[in-house]
Write a protein that holds these residues in place. Structure first.
Motif, short mmCIF file in Angstrom:
data_model
loop_
_atom_site.label_atom_id
_atom_site.label_comp_id
_atom_site.label_asym_id
_atom_site.label_seq_id
_atom_site.Cartn_x
_atom_site.Cartn_y
_atom_site.Cartn_z
N LYS A 1 -0.93 27.19 -38.84
CA LYS A 1 -0.40 28.06 -37.79
C LYS A 1 -1.01 27.74 -36.43
O LYS A 1 -0.34 27.87 -35.40
N ILE A 2 -2.27 27.30 -36.43
CA ILE A 2 -2.91 26.93 -35.16
C ILE A 2 -2.18 25.73 -34.56
O ILE A 2 -1.85 25.72 -33.37
N ASP B 1 -3.20 31.99 -31.87
CA ASP B 1 -4.12 31.49 -30.85
C ASP B 1 -5.38 30.89 -31.48
O ASP B 1 -5.73 31.21 -32.62
N VAL B 2 -6.06 30.09 -30.71
CA VAL B 2 -7.37 29.56 -31.09
C VAL B 2 -8.37 30.67 -30.85
O VAL B 2 -8.59 31.07 -29.71
N GLU C 1 -7.35 19.40 -40.56
CA GLU C 1 -5.90 19.58 -40.39
C GLU C 1 -5.35 18.61 -39.34
O GLU C 1 -4.29 18.02 -39.53
N PHE C 2 -6.08 18.44 -38.24
CA PHE C 2 -5.65 17.53 -37.19
C PHE C 2 -5.43 16.12 -37.74
O PHE C 2 -4.39 15.51 -37.51
N PHE C 3 -6.41 15.60 -38.46
CA PHE C 3 -6.28 14.24 -38.99
C PHE C 3 -5.24 14.16 -40.10
O PHE C 3 -4.55 13.14 -40.23
N ILE D 1 -3.19 16.52 -30.23
CA ILE D 1 -4.40 16.09 -29.52
C ILE D 1 -4.79 17.14 -28.48
O ILE D 1 -5.96 17.49 -28.35
N LYS D 2 -3.80 17.68 -27.76
CA LYS D 2 -4.08 18.73 -26.77
C LYS D 2 -4.63 19.98 -27.44
O LYS D 2 -5.56 20.61 -26.94
N ILE D 3 -4.05 20.34 -28.58
CA ILE D 3 -4.52 21.52 -29.31
C ILE D 3 -5.95 21.31 -29.80
O ILE D 3 -6.79 22.19 -29.68
N MET D 4 -6.23 20.11 -30.32
CA MET D 4 -7.59 19.82 -30.80
C MET D 4 -8.57 19.87 -29.63
O MET D 4 -9.68 20.37 -29.77
N GLY D 5 -8.15 19.38 -28.48
CA GLY D 5 -8.99 19.47 -27.28
C GLY D 5 -9.26 20.91 -26.89
O GLY D 5 -10.38 21.27 -26.50
N GLU D 6 -8.24 21.75 -26.99
CA GLU D 6 -8.40 23.17 -26.69
C GLU D 6 -9.41 23.81 -27.66
O GLU D 6 -10.25 24.61 -27.25
#
Length: 166
Positions: free
Chosen positions: A58-59, A65-66, A85-87, A103-108
């Protein structure tokens, strides 16, 4: 416990996760004690409970939200679960635009971790760099770091000062 014991325990947990809707603490303690010992199993079950409750899908679908947990164990579990999850999403070879969004979400996520606990964000970035290298991927760490730097250069500098990319 040895690496072999942890591998056996992991090899048992993976199919259980696919078979059962939810793995109970009692199941983890029972099988964990048999494989890695009582103390390690107890600590792992506490971590696993937190880790498994994080709604990573869901993130990354931006449905929730984070929100960084308050406690250090929760923060670490959150970081590792979202990186995992990102990878997982990245190697599924989604479209390039979806990869860029992730990538933007992981940065956030890393930025939000840094706001709560700088060293947890540093740990997360280090983990990203290690996984990227081990999977023989390129530019993920750089893109995440660049995104963080554009949003908050001071935090980006603080969380990345101890990271060396090999």
């Amino acid at each position: 416990a040895s690496y072999r014991s942890w591998s056996r325990f992991s090899n048992l947990l993976n199919p259980m996760e696919n078979f059962y809707k939810e793995i109970t603490t009692d199941q983890i303690l029972y099988y964990g004690t048999a494989n890695v010992g009582e103390e390690a199993s107890s600590e792992f079950s506490a971590y696993y409970k937190i880790f498994s409750q994080i709604e990573t899908e869901k993130i990354f679908k931006q449905e929730i939200d984070v929100i960084i947990p308050d406690d250090m164990t929760g923060q670490y579990a959150y970081a590792m679960a979202t990186i995992n999850e990102f990878f997982s999403l990245y190697i599924k070879k989604d479209s390039q635009s979806q990869r860029e969004t992730n990538i933007k979400i992981m940065g956030e996520i890393i930025l939000e971790l840094a706001k709560v606990r700088t060293e947890m964000a540093t740990t997360g970035l280090k983990e990203i760099a290690v996984i990227e290298k081990s999977l023989n991927l390129r530019n993920i760490y750089i893109k995440i770091h660049t995104g963080i730097n554009m949003k908050n250069p001071e935090l980006a500098n603080r969380i990345s000062k101890d990271i060396t990319i090999i």
